[in-house]
Design a protein around this motif. Structure first.
Motif, PDB file in Angstrom:
ATOM      1  N   UNK A 347       6.141  34.174   1.788  1.00 26.67           N
ATOM      2  CA  UNK A 347       6.836  34.783   2.918  1.00 26.67           C
ATOM      3  C   UNK A 347       6.325  34.155   4.209  1.00 26.67           C
ATOM      4  N   UNK A 348       7.180  34.075   5.207  1.00 24.13           N
ATOM      5  CA  UNK A 348       6.804  33.446   6.474  1.00 24.13           C
ATOM      6  C   UNK A 348       5.593  34.114   7.092  1.00 24.13           C
ATOM      7  N   UNK A 349       5.446  35.415   6.887  1.00 24.32           N
ATOM      8  CA  UNK A 349       4.363  36.181   7.509  1.00 24.32           C
ATOM      9  C   UNK A 349       3.063  36.164   6.702  1.00 24.32           C
ATOM     10  N   UNK A 350       3.029  35.434   5.595  1.00 34.00           N
ATOM     11  CA  UNK A 350       1.824  35.410   4.754  1.00 34.00           C
ATOM     12  C   UNK A 350       0.604  34.857   5.491  1.00 34.00           C
ATOM     13  N   UNK A 351       0.830  33.932   6.423  1.00 37.37           N
ATOM     14  CA  UNK A 351      -0.267  33.265   7.121  1.00 37.37           C
ATOM     15  C   UNK A 351       0.016  33.325   8.621  1.00 37.37           C
ATOM     16  N   UNK A 352      -0.323  34.449   9.234  1.00 31.50           N
ATOM     17  CA  UNK A 352       0.121  34.718  10.610  1.00 31.50           C
ATOM     18  C   UNK A 352      -0.422  33.752  11.652  1.00 31.50           C
ATOM     19  N   UNK A 353      -1.653  33.277  11.502  1.00 31.80           N
ATOM     20  CA  UNK A 353      -2.182  32.327  12.485  1.00 31.80           C
ATOM     21  C   UNK A 353      -1.401  31.012  12.449  1.00 31.80           C
ATOM     22  N   UNK A 354      -1.039  30.579  11.244  1.00 32.15           N
ATOM     23  CA  UNK A 354      -0.248  29.360  11.112  1.00 32.15           C
ATOM     24  C   UNK A 354       1.118  29.521  11.756  1.00 32.15           C
ATOM     25  N   UNK A 355       1.722  30.674  11.565  1.00 29.94           N
ATOM     26  CA  UNK A 355       3.050  30.926  12.134  1.00 29.94           C
ATOM     27  C   UNK A 355       2.971  31.001  13.663  1.00 29.94           C
ATOM     28  N   UNK A 356       1.921  31.626  14.166  1.00 36.00           N
ATOM     29  CA  UNK A 356       1.728  31.716  15.618  1.00 36.00           C
ATOM     30  C   UNK A 356       1.560  30.325  16.225  1.00 36.00           C
ATOM     31  N   UNK A 357       0.771  29.504  15.554  1.00 37.23           N
ATOM     32  CA  UNK A 357       0.578  28.122  15.993  1.00 37.23           C
ATOM     33  C   UNK A 357       1.919  27.386  16.057  1.00 37.23           C
ATOM     34  N   UNK A 358       2.726  27.532  15.024  1.00 36.20           N
ATOM     35  CA  UNK A 358       4.011  26.842  14.945  1.00 36.20           C
ATOM     36  C   UNK A 358       4.934  27.213  16.098  1.00 36.20           C
ATOM     37  N   UNK A 359       4.877  28.443  16.538  1.00 31.46           N
ATOM     38  CA  UNK A 359       5.761  28.917  17.607  1.00 31.46           C
ATOM     39  C   UNK A 359       5.303  28.468  18.993  1.00 31.46           C
ATOM     40  N   UNK A 360       4.119  27.854  19.083  1.00 30.31           N
ATOM     41  CA  UNK A 360       3.559  27.484  20.383  1.00 30.31           C
ATOM     42  C   UNK A 360       3.215  26.004  20.534  1.00 30.31           C
ATOM     43  N   UNK A 361       3.087  25.257  19.449  1.00 30.46           N
ATOM     44  CA  UNK A 361       2.484  23.919  19.476  1.00 30.46           C
ATOM     45  C   UNK A 361       3.477  22.814  19.847  1.00 30.46           C
ATOM     46  N   UNK A 362       2.977  21.835  20.589  1.00 28.58           N
ATOM     47  CA  UNK A 362       3.715  20.604  20.885  1.00 28.58           C
ATOM     48  C   UNK A 362       2.713  19.454  20.885  1.00 28.58           C
ATOM     49  N   UNK A 363       3.049  18.378  20.175  1.00 26.82           N
ATOM     50  CA  UNK A 363       2.206  17.178  20.162  1.00 26.82           C
ATOM     51  C   UNK A 363       2.661  16.231  21.262  1.00 26.82           C
TER      52      UNK A 363
END
Length: 388
Positions: A347-363
């Motif tokens: 489930x998308x919410x299984x790893x909340x820190x990873x999901x939070x990172x994805x919603x904020x990160x830009x390389x």
């Protein structure tokens, strides 16, 4: 106005001359350059053995097989990586699971790992292999991971695809102090390139022999590893089911030439990253945090948007940068939210820190030939995209 990519290779006249020399030689494959490249990397990082292959994905695959990963086993890794870090387990018929990331380093979190291992021990589902990924070139907390490996009995493959030339606790990543095998990538956007290519280093001679065999069809011409008697100088035996994962002489020649500039490349990336740190310090961003025990390979410069301080969405900022000719990217979409892995039950919410990172990160663009004027253009475009 020309697009500034997030990463790119640096090819010099010396690199071209090295490849041309191979083209004019007797060997395009299975000649002297691949062993020379293997030796140059092994000596640089302080490892005993190296196996060069056609991609880091191939290196991960044969590393897993060399450690005996197979059906009924499981491999754990981070959700914030390229899919290859997890797919290598599936190639072996094993299961995959993930450990959430540290909110400061974005690497696999050793505290989350310890909690997950404790629960897995009680349920009888401990992993056989762990693949920590040195995201953006910053090493994971390998000492803590090694201690857990000793306690719970799993093996460790460092995915250092981003990290060749980086250091952990003063020693080059790949020296094998805290892992069984370390894998590097030489894709064109990485720190050095062989066009496509990867390499695995280890200090274990048995693992080296197994990976060496697996990269070339499982075939040997070494009498010590044959199961029968040689019938003549033409004789070879297939003793394992292997693969055609060999690196070519052209790729290796390019790699040998690039290795002479590795330390300079990493130093230049550090200079540019420090300049980003200064130029972006007043913006509503979380800048890359560097652990004092590490000297990152600085493959990527990842910023995270402080969305509560920005009037635009993550997507709007990303699109504004692309429209301004800044070739930003996002590393990575969490593996567990990919459709293939969703079908496994994640489930998308299984790893909340990873999901939070994805919603904020830009390389942001970072490569050794990036000019300061180009970097200024990146910063100005980002400032405008954030409405600052």
């Amino acid at each position: 106005m020309a697009i500034i990519p997030y990463g790119r290779q640096d090819i010099t006249t010396a690199d071209i001359d090295a490849v041309v020399e191979v083209l004019q030689s007797d060997f395009l494959t299975q000649g002297p350059m691949v062993p020379r490249f293997e030796l140059s990397v092994a000596e640089h990082v302080g490892a005993t053995h190296a196996v060069a292959v056609n991609s880091a994905t191939s290196a991960l695959h044969i590393a897993c097989l060399a450690l005996g990963l197979g059906p009924g086993d499981s491999l754990w890794t981070t959700p914030i990586s390229f899919v290859a870090s997890a797919n290598c387990a599936l190639y072996c018929g094993a299961r995959v699971d993930f450990v959430d990331i540290d909110p400061r380093t974005y690497n696999l979190c050793p505290l989350a790992l310890a909690r997950k291992l404790q629960a897995a021990e009680l349920s009888g589902h401990l992993p056989k292999v762990l693949v920590p990924v040195h995201l953006a070139g910053q090493p994971c907390d390998m000492q803590a991971i090694h201690a857990l490996a000793q306690r719970y009995g799993f093996r460790v493959i460092e995915d250092a695809s981003h990290a060749v030339g980086g250091k952990y606790q003063g020693s080059f990543i790949g020296d094998g102090r805290y892992s069984d095998i370390t894998v590097f990538s030489f894709h064109p956007v990485k720190i050095i390139t062989t066009a496509e290519g990867g390499l695995a280093v280890t200090n274990n001679p048995e693992l080296f022999q197994r990976m060496n065999l697996l990269r070339s069809h499982g075939i040997t011409r070494d009498p010590e590893h044959m199961q029968g008697l040689a019938h003549g100088p033409w004789y070879y035996e297939q003793v394992e089911l292997g693969f055609n994962y060999r690196m070519t002489e052209l790729q290796a020649a390019l790699g040998v030439s690039q290795m002479t500039r590795l330390d300079d490349y990493v130093a230049r990336r550090h200079t540019l990253a420090a300049r980003y740190d200064e130029l972006l310090s007043d913006l509503p961003l979380t800048l890359p945090w560097q652990h004092p025990d590490s000297y990152s390979g600085r493959h990527l410069y990842v910023v995270r948007l402080k969305l509560n301080e920005v009037e635009r969405t993550h997507l709007e900022v990303f699109e504004a940068l692309r429209a301004a000719g800044i070739g930003v990217n996002l590393h990575y979409i969490p593996i567990h939210i990919q459709p293939y892995y969703q079908r496994m039950g994640f489930a998308a919410t299984d790893f909340p820190e990873a999901l939070r990172y994805y919603h904020e990160a830009i390389s942001l663009p970072l490569y050794q030939t990036l000019e300061e004027a180009q970097q200024d253009r990146v910063v100005n475009a980002l400032r405008e995209a954030l409405g600052q």
